[in-house]
Design a protein around this motif. Structure first.
Motif, PDB file in Angstrom:
ATOM      1  N   THR A  76       0.828  -1.199   0.000  1.00 15.47           N
ATOM      2  CA  THR A  76       0.000   0.000   0.000  1.00 15.47           C
ATOM      3  C   THR A  76       0.866   1.255   0.000  1.00 15.47           C
ATOM      4  N   LYS A  77       1.901   1.268   0.824  1.00 14.85           N
ATOM      5  CA  LYS A  77       2.788   2.428   0.861  1.00 14.85           C
ATOM      6  C   LYS A  77       3.558   2.565  -0.448  1.00 14.85           C
ATOM      7  N   ALA A  78       3.971   1.459  -1.029  1.00 11.26           N
ATOM      8  CA  ALA A  78       4.692   1.497  -2.295  1.00 11.26           C
ATOM      9  C   ALA A  78       3.810   2.057  -3.405  1.00 11.26           C
ATOM     10  N   VAL A  79       2.540   1.677  -3.418  1.00 12.93           N
ATOM     11  CA  VAL A  79       1.606   2.183  -4.428  1.00 12.93           C
ATOM     12  C   VAL A  79       1.400   3.681  -4.239  1.00 12.93           C
ATOM     13  N   LYS A  80       1.273   4.136  -2.997  1.00 12.83           N
ATOM     14  CA  LYS A  80       1.093   5.566  -2.737  1.00 12.83           C
ATOM     15  C   LYS A  80       2.327   6.361  -3.152  1.00 12.83           C
ATOM     16  N   ILE A  81       3.504   5.816  -2.888  1.00 12.97           N
ATOM     17  CA  ILE A  81       4.734   6.497  -3.289  1.00 12.97           C
ATOM     18  C   ILE A  81       4.819   6.566  -4.808  1.00 12.97           C
ATOM     19  N   LEU A  82       4.513   5.471  -5.491  1.00  6.29           N
ATOM     20  CA  LEU A  82       4.512   5.456  -6.954  1.00  6.29           C
ATOM     21  C   LEU A  82       3.508   6.460  -7.509  1.00  6.29           C
ATOM     22  N   GLN A  83       2.339   6.510  -6.916  1.00  2.00           N
ATOM     23  CA  GLN A  83       1.308   7.453  -7.347  1.00  2.00           C
ATOM     24  C   GLN A  83       1.801   8.891  -7.206  1.00  2.00           C
ATOM     25  N   ASN A  84       2.448   9.199  -6.098  1.00  2.00           N
ATOM     26  CA  ASN A  84       2.965  10.550  -5.885  1.00  2.00           C
ATOM     27  C   ASN A  84       4.086  10.892  -6.858  1.00  2.00           C
ATOM     28  N   ILE A  85       4.954   9.937  -7.141  1.00  2.00           N
ATOM     29  CA  ILE A  85       6.066  10.183  -8.066  1.00  2.00           C
ATOM     30  C   ILE A  85       5.545  10.427  -9.482  1.00  2.00           C
ATOM     31  N   VAL A  86       4.629   9.584  -9.936  1.00  2.00           N
ATOM     32  CA  VAL A  86       4.078   9.740 -11.288  1.00  2.00           C
ATOM     33  C   VAL A  86       3.320  11.062 -11.407  1.00  2.00           C
TER      34      VAL A  86
END
Length: 100
Positions: free
Chosen positions: A8-18
């Motif tokens: 979940t945290k990895a997906v949120k970080i990816l979402q923020n980066i993109v």
């Protein structure tokens, strides 16, 4: 439990980066139409997922909060669609490349 929390945290970080990368591309005017169109698709899908006010009963206060956030994000999407339709303008990097 710990595995799903990490995902979940990895997906949120990816979402923020993109999202941040696309916003920066639109802001500086590099590949603006493509970046804005990608951001429209990205924001719309994230908006439908996170601000699904139609899943909350109308009498709960969260319904109103999600509805407000949903339509606020839709107005940003409308502005980005104007950038896609009209282009970035004369001060963008794309326009400066044409002058060279």
């Amino acid at each position: 439990m710990a595995q799903s929390l990490f995902v979940t945290k990895a997906v949120k970080i990816l979402q923020n980066i993109v999202g941040t990368a696309l916003i920066i591309l639109v802001a500086i005017g590099f590949k603006t139409k493509l970046a804005a169109l990608t951001l429209v698709i990205w924001l719309f899908s994230v908006n439908v997922y996170f601000n699904a006010f139609w899943t909350i009963p109308a009498y709960k206060p969260m319904h109103d909060f999600l509805k407000y956030d949903f339509f606020q994000t839709m107005s940003v999407i409308g502005g980005l669609l104007l950038v896609v339709a009209l282009g970035p303008g004369g001060v963008s990097m794309d326009e400066k490349k044409k002058e060279w």
